[in-house]
Scaffold this active site. Structure first.
Site, short mmCIF file in Angstrom:
data_model
loop_
_atom_site.label_atom_id
_atom_site.label_comp_id
_atom_site.label_asym_id
_atom_site.label_seq_id
_atom_site.Cartn_x
_atom_site.Cartn_y
_atom_site.Cartn_z
N PHE A 235 0.86 -1.20 0.00
CA PHE A 235 0.00 0.00 0.00
C PHE A 235 0.90 1.26 0.00
O PHE A 235 0.81 2.11 0.87
CB PHE A 235 -0.92 0.03 1.23
CG PHE A 235 -1.70 -1.24 1.45
CD1 PHE A 235 -2.92 -1.43 0.82
CD2 PHE A 235 -1.19 -2.26 2.25
CE1 PHE A 235 -3.63 -2.61 1.00
CE2 PHE A 235 -1.91 -3.42 2.45
CZ PHE A 235 -3.14 -3.61 1.83
N SER A 257 -2.43 -0.81 -5.57
CA SER A 257 -3.38 -1.19 -6.63
C SER A 257 -3.65 -0.03 -7.58
O SER A 257 -4.32 -0.20 -8.58
CB SER A 257 -4.68 -1.67 -6.00
OG SER A 257 -5.20 -0.68 -5.15
N ASN A 286 -3.04 -6.17 -6.09
CA ASN A 286 -3.80 -6.21 -4.84
C ASN A 286 -2.84 -6.73 -3.77
O ASN A 286 -2.34 -7.85 -3.87
CB ASN A 286 -5.00 -7.14 -5.02
CG ASN A 286 -5.84 -7.24 -3.77
OD1 ASN A 286 -5.32 -7.18 -2.64
ND2 ASN A 286 -7.13 -7.39 -3.95
N ALA A 287 -2.60 -5.94 -2.76
CA ALA A 287 -1.58 -6.31 -1.77
C ALA A 287 -1.95 -7.58 -1.00
O ALA A 287 -1.08 -8.35 -0.61
CB ALA A 287 -1.36 -5.15 -0.80
N ASP A 307 0.55 -0.25 5.28
CA ASP A 307 -0.19 1.00 5.54
C ASP A 307 -1.45 1.02 4.67
O ASP A 307 -1.56 1.82 3.74
CB ASP A 307 0.71 2.21 5.24
CG ASP A 307 0.01 3.52 5.58
OD1 ASP A 307 -0.96 3.50 6.36
OD2 ASP A 307 0.44 4.57 5.05
N CYS A 347 -5.33 3.41 9.91
CA CYS A 347 -5.85 4.78 9.94
C CYS A 347 -7.37 4.74 10.11
O CYS A 347 -8.06 5.68 9.74
CB CYS A 347 -5.43 5.56 8.71
SG CYS A 347 -5.91 4.81 7.17
N1 SAH Z 1 1.72 4.54 2.73
C1 SAH Z 1 1.18 5.58 1.89
C2 SAH Z 1 -0.31 5.80 2.07
C3 SAH Z 1 -1.16 4.59 1.78
S1 SAH Z 1 -2.82 5.01 1.52
C4 SAH Z 1 1.93 6.87 2.17
O1 SAH Z 1 2.54 6.99 3.22
O2 SAH Z 1 1.89 7.79 1.35
C5 SAH Z 1 -3.47 3.49 1.03
C6 SAH Z 1 -3.08 3.03 -0.35
O3 SAH Z 1 -3.59 1.72 -0.52
C7 SAH Z 1 -3.64 3.84 -1.52
O4 SAH Z 1 -2.56 4.26 -2.32
C8 SAH Z 1 -4.53 2.86 -2.30
O5 SAH Z 1 -4.38 3.02 -3.70
C9 SAH Z 1 -3.95 1.54 -1.88
N2 SAH Z 1 -4.81 0.37 -1.90
C10 SAH Z 1 -6.11 0.26 -1.53
N3 SAH Z 1 -6.51 -1.03 -1.59
C11 SAH Z 1 -5.45 -1.75 -2.00
C12 SAH Z 1 -5.21 -3.15 -2.25
N4 SAH Z 1 -6.17 -4.04 -2.04
N5 SAH Z 1 -3.99 -3.53 -2.65
C13 SAH Z 1 -3.00 -2.61 -2.83
N6 SAH Z 1 -3.16 -1.31 -2.63
C14 SAH Z 1 -4.36 -0.87 -2.21
#
Ligand code: SAH
Length: 404
Positions: A235, A257, A286-287, A307, A347
């Site tokens: 993420f 994603s 997808n993480a 995150d 969060c």
């Molecule tokens: N760590 C980042 C903030 C993360 S916000 C920073 O410090 O700037 C959450 C992120 O998760 C977003 O970029 C969103 O696109 C991503 N996201 C949401 N669902 C996801 C998933 N299932 N797999 C991967 N990424 C995802």
């Protein structure tokens, strides 16, 4: 003796009377009162300043009124207020002053954090020479208040641009006319910022939230302090953690994603590139799936950052959210080598610090690992937590080390 003339009937000022429960909330220093706790009100226009009284008529202070939100009033003062634009200007200056000695190693930080700065419904972030404002309540949307916001920021911080970022859903909920995100003043809406010596592009009219996750700024630096070896930032958005880790780790992979987020992450990486520096690898995936596949394939890392977005947007989602956090943390723990570092964040306001610690502990139990808590952190200091207003505390960041 001539009779004294009765004074001309004054136009009644907007006022509300609160139930005992509503008044008790204010006494407990929480600024919100729900509509169901208003037991009497005269005709109040949307976004008006209202005088607040308890059931016996005792004056409790002045609040901002919303005609549409369930949070009908948000206290702005325990005294009498008649000039909201002047008060907003004064509070913005106080918020800027509060951060003068708190914020270090950056030109990007939150200037105003709504209730935590006694400005309910106003969020202002500074990104170097561009300022981004978000207006979330009827009272803050009034034209004289908007003018006061822009003028105060111009005079005090001399930016080259002030942009408004519109949250269309919130404007709809507050029954405010639709607006587009746009420059409010000046001609600059994008710039470069620096956090802990790492540089990022900022575009005030693109991206999520107000553009970057400033609340994680101090956590980036803390994570980098312990990071080593092969690192995975799940993420990763525009690379906040990943680029901080890149300064310490020989190999860093960022996963998200969102393709636009990764494109920006790659540009940010180039902005920080050193002649012999290694590249950060970005993977669009997808993480959840990626962590599952990597764990199944027996891949290992020395540092993992989790995150994810807020899983619990409301109380109803809590169980499901905890399940999501547990799964992610379990997979990450399985992949960490002994001595490895897990930086894990939530969060979701509805996930309490206690819940989060418990869910991470449950994951450790299932992963058959022992971990030590190196740091138990929250949002950066420019996102203050106002004691007695739990809603101002939402971000958690645990830094753990795997002992075996
Ligand atoms: N760590 C980042 C903030 C993360 S916000 C920073 O410090 O700037 C959450 C992120 O998760 C977003 O970029 C969103 O696109 C991503 N996201 C949401 N669902 C996801 C998933 N299932 N797999 C991967 N990424 C995802």
């Amino acid at each position: 003796m001539p009779k004294k003339q009765a004074p001309a009937a004054k136009h009644a000022e907007p006022s509300v009377k609160l139930s005992t429960r509503g008044a008790a909330r204010l006494h407990a220093r929480h600024p919100w009162v729900y509509r169901s706790d208003i037991v009497g009100a005269n005709d109040i226009p949307p976004g008006a300043l209202v005088r607040v009284h308890d059931e016996r008529g005792k004056f409790l202070g002045t609040a901002l009124y919303s005609s549409s939100s369930q949070i009908a009033i948000r206290m702005i003062s325990h005294g009498s207020v008649t000039d909201l634009p002047a008060l907003v200007a004064e509070r913005i200056l106080a918020a800027i002053a509060y951060r003068k000695d708190l914020v270090a190693n950056t030109d990007a930080y939150r200037i105003v954090f709504s209730e935590a700065d006694f400005l309910p419904g106003l969020i202002i972030d500074r990104y170097n020479d561009v300022i981004s404002a978000q207006i979330l309540t009827q009272a803050m949307d009034a034209e004289p208040v908007r003018e006061a916001i822009v003028q105060t920021l111009r005079e005090e911080l001399q930016p080259l641009g002030i942009v408004e970022r519109v949250d269309a859903r919130i404007r709809e909920l507050e029954q405010l006319p639709a607006r587009q995100s746009a420059l409010l003043w000046g001609d600059k809406s994008s710039t470069e910022i620096s956090m802990n010596g790492v540089r990022f592009y900022y575009d005030g009219l693109e991206g999520q939230k107000t553009g970057a996750f400033l609340d994680q700024r101090e956590n980036y630096a803390a994570a980098a302090q312990y990071a080593h070896g092969e690192a995975l930032d799940a993420f990763c958005y525009q690379g906040g953690f990943a680029l901080h880790l890149a300064a310490k780790c020989p190999a860093v992979t960022g996963v998200d994603s969102s393709r636009p987020a990764l494109e920006m992450a790659d540009k940010n990486a180039a902005l920080n590139a050193t002649p012999n520096g290694r590249e950060v690898e970005w993977i669009e995936a997808n993480a959840f799936d990626l962590l599952r596949d990597y764990a199944a394939a027996n891949r290992h890392y020395d540092t993992i950052v989790l995150d994810p977005p807020a899983f619990a947007k409301s109380k109803r989602d809590l169980e499901k959210a905890l399940g999501g956090y547990k799964e992610l943390n379990l997979r990450a723990m399985k992949m960490l080598r002994p001595g490895g570092i897990l930086v894990t964040c939530s969060c979701s306001f509805h996930v309490s610090p206690h819940d989060f610690l418990k869910v991470v502990a449950d994951a450790a139990q299932d992963a058959h690992k022992s971990l030590r808590v190196l740091e138990n952190r929250g949002a950066a200091k420019d996102h203050p937590i106002l004691l007695n207003v739990p809603e101002t505390s939402y971000l958690q960041c645990l830094i753990l080390s795997v002992t075996n």
